[in-house]
Write an enzyme that holds these catalytic residues in place. Structure first.
Site, PDB file in Angstrom:
ATOM      1  N   PHE A 128     -10.337  28.495  33.221  1.00  0.00           N
ATOM      2  CA  PHE A 128      -9.529  28.976  32.093  1.00  0.00           C
ATOM      3  C   PHE A 128      -9.751  30.474  31.936  1.00  0.00           C
ATOM      4  O   PHE A 128     -10.886  30.933  31.853  1.00  0.00           O
ATOM      5  CB  PHE A 128      -9.898  28.269  30.788  1.00  0.00           C
ATOM      6  CG  PHE A 128      -9.070  28.749  29.626  1.00  0.00           C
ATOM      7  CD1 PHE A 128      -7.761  28.312  29.453  1.00  0.00           C
ATOM      8  CD2 PHE A 128      -9.579  29.681  28.725  1.00  0.00           C
ATOM      9  CE1 PHE A 128      -6.976  28.783  28.403  1.00  0.00           C
ATOM     10  CE2 PHE A 128      -8.806  30.159  27.671  1.00  0.00           C
ATOM     11  CZ  PHE A 128      -7.508  29.704  27.514  1.00  0.00           C
ATOM     12  N   ASP A 215     -15.605  36.140  35.010  1.00  0.00           N
ATOM     13  CA  ASP A 215     -15.153  35.938  33.637  1.00  0.00           C
ATOM     14  C   ASP A 215     -16.341  35.383  32.848  1.00  0.00           C
ATOM     15  O   ASP A 215     -16.638  34.194  32.918  1.00  0.00           O
ATOM     16  CB  ASP A 215     -13.964  34.969  33.623  1.00  0.00           C
ATOM     17  CG  ASP A 215     -13.447  34.695  32.215  1.00  0.00           C
ATOM     18  OD1 ASP A 215     -14.180  34.983  31.253  1.00  0.00           O
ATOM     19  OD2 ASP A 215     -12.315  34.186  32.080  1.00  0.00           O
ATOM     20  N   LYS A 244     -15.395  36.904  23.025  1.00  0.00           N
ATOM     21  CA  LYS A 244     -16.074  35.896  22.204  1.00  0.00           C
ATOM     22  C   LYS A 244     -17.281  36.442  21.420  1.00  0.00           C
ATOM     23  O   LYS A 244     -17.093  37.118  20.429  1.00  0.00           O
ATOM     24  CB  LYS A 244     -16.405  34.668  23.063  1.00  0.00           C
ATOM     25  CG  LYS A 244     -15.108  33.931  23.486  1.00  0.00           C
ATOM     26  CD  LYS A 244     -15.295  32.465  23.780  1.00  0.00           C
ATOM     27  CE  LYS A 244     -13.962  31.728  23.766  1.00  0.00           C
ATOM     28  NZ  LYS A 244     -13.345  31.556  25.078  1.00  0.00           N
TER      29      LYS A 244
HETATM   30  C1  LIG Z   1     -11.976  31.962  25.577  1.00  0.00           C
HETATM   31  C2  LIG Z   1     -11.860  32.344  26.997  1.00  0.00           C
HETATM   32  C3  LIG Z   1     -10.857  33.225  27.450  1.00  0.00           C
HETATM   33  C4  LIG Z   1      -9.766  33.738  26.555  1.00  0.00           C
HETATM   34  O1  LIG Z   1     -10.217  34.537  25.517  1.00  0.00           O
HETATM   35  P1  LIG Z   1      -9.226  34.889  24.297  1.00  0.00           P
HETATM   36  O2  LIG Z   1     -10.036  35.797  23.428  1.00  0.00           O
HETATM   37  O3  LIG Z   1      -8.858  33.598  23.637  1.00  0.00           O
HETATM   38  O4  LIG Z   1      -8.041  35.551  24.870  1.00  0.00           O
HETATM   39  C5  LIG Z   1     -10.870  33.588  28.785  1.00  0.00           C
HETATM   40  N1  LIG Z   1     -11.792  33.124  29.624  1.00  0.00           N
HETATM   41  C6  LIG Z   1     -12.771  32.276  29.236  1.00  0.00           C
HETATM   42  C7  LIG Z   1     -13.794  31.813  30.226  1.00  0.00           C
HETATM   43  C8  LIG Z   1     -12.833  31.841  27.913  1.00  0.00           C
HETATM   44  O5  LIG Z   1     -13.776  30.982  27.533  1.00  0.00           O
END
Ligand SMILES: *Cc1c(COP(=O)(O)O)cnc(C)c1O
Length: 390
Positions: A128, A215, A244
């Site tokens: 994701f 990521d 986050k």
């Molecule tokens: C939450 C998340 C995202 C997206 O972040 P947003 O602030 O909602 O755009 C991307 N990659 C990972 C691994 C995530 O957990």
């Protein structure tokens, strides 16, 4: 539920009005224990006095001026993040998806510099990366794509935790310029790869002249027992994205780069109106300050081990429990059946948790929870699961 909101969420029937550390209260005054931290965002808990003070102080002084002028808080935050991670420089955005957009743009620039006209990035099944068009296209989940085709091109898919598959792509596709991967898959079900996976990707990237993009939006900022999850693996990426927990709730994302990747942008290539404004940077600086002074990476590691061993004692012999896993305070219990109702059942019992990938109970508690609160969470979750699978 409001008719004035778009129907892209299906919220549970509760409204929280107040928080303090790992506790929340709803409109009826009922108290809850937070086992989710707003999805790994409020790692310092709610209403943290140092964060609240930093935000209030900055709001009274200066909130925003734009990136057409120097921003002292942004420069200081970038230096802190580079010192903690070993990266060279930073671009600040307002969310995780935007941080990943930045990483994708850097990878494409890198490709074009090497005269690759249609640069491609290897991405993983089950991953994701966000909800913007490029990041949803990078995401390895058909449900996230559905209805939004045509997808953005330039992504090549590989199964997660499969180095051979990446090696095969390396032989057959001359357009690849980068690998984008979560060090531990978050939304896709808390999947921890083999120990040689990240070092293996590092080597494949080095051998092929690709950028390694991590990521760390969910795994970063002490969540997994190190400041960044790549530090468990003794490697360093070329690009890393954060968001986050970086702001403990104020919207901030960051894309960090190292080496060649850090030299790609020139004025005019990229930007964001709010990105890295004094307010969010003051909040993030306060977050780092607290995490450092309370050594929360070590605390996260120790608490995670304690919680995992409690779960193993209480649940391992249960036939409906497929797996108990986690790293630091990124924890999961996988069941042999869909268990989405557990979110509501937990709420009724005064606990916030999440169910992801249908069968995975996910816990992302604040890193500041006490031993007693950790035990309370494990006891509540154990009871919920035992009752659910009776
Ligand atoms: C939450 C998340 C995202 C997206 O972040 P947003 O602030 O909602 O755009 C991307 N990659 C990972 C691994 C995530 O957990």
């Amino acid at each position: 539920m409001s008719d004035y909101l778009m129907k892209n969420y299906a919220p549970l029937p509760v409204t929280f009005t107040k928080g303090e550390a790992a506790n929340l209260w709803d409109t009826e005054g009922k108290q809850y224990l937070d086992g989710l931290s707003g999805v790994a965002v409020c790692s310092l808990g709610h209403a943290h006095p140092e964060i609240a003070t930093a935000i209030a102080k900055q709001a009274k002084q200066l909130i925003h001026t734009s990136n057409w002028y120097h921003i002292a808080q942004q420069e200081e935050l970038a230096a802190e993040l580079c010192q903690l991670s070993g990266m060279d420089n930073v671009f600040f955005s307002n969310s995780g998806a935007e941080a990943n957009e930045t990483a994708i743009k850097l990878a494409r620039l890198y490709g074009h510099k090497k005269n690759i006209d249609e640069p491609a990035i290897i991405v993983m099944d089950g991953s994701f990366h966000g909800r913007t068009l490029a990041t949803l296209s990078a995401t390895g989940n058909r449900k996230v794509h559905a209805g939004f085709e045509p997808l953005v091109q330039g992504f090549v898919r590989a199964p997660y935790n499969d180095l051979e598959a990446i090696g095969t792509i390396a032989k057959n596709n001359q357009n690849v310029v980068a690998v984008l991967v979560e060090p531990i898959i978050g939304e896709g079900g808390v999947i921890i790869p083999d120990e040689d996976y990240l070092p293996g990707i590092r080597k494949l990237c080095d051998d092929n002249g690709w950028l390694m993009i991590l990521d760390e939006i969910q795994t970063g900022m002490c969540r997994t027992g190190e400041w960044f999850a790549f530090q468990h693996a003794n490697i360093i990426p070329d690009i890393m994205t954060l968001a986050k927990a970086l702001g403990n709730g104020v919207p901030i994302g960051a894309c960090l780069a190292k080496g060649d990747a850090a030299e790609l942008f020139a004025p005019g290539n990229h930007g964001s109106t709010y990105g890295g404004n004094p307010l969010v940077c003051a909040a993030a600086l306060a977050v780092i300050n607290v995490m450092k002074s309370e050594k929360l990476e070590a605390r996260s590691q120790a608490l995670g081990k304690m919680i995992l061993s409690q779960f193993e004692n209480d649940l391992a012999d249960n036939t409906a429990v497929v797996d108990i896993r986690g790293k630091g305070l990124m924890l999961a219990i996988e069941l042999n059946r869909p268990c989405g109702e557990l979110m509501q059942q937990a709420l009724t019992q005064g606990l916030l948790l999440n169910v992801t990938a249908e069968k995975v109970v996910r816990l992302l508690p604040p890193l500041i929870i006490s031993d007693n609160e950790a035990t309370e969470i494990t006891q509540k979750v154990t009871t919920l699961i035992k009752n659910f699978i009776q």
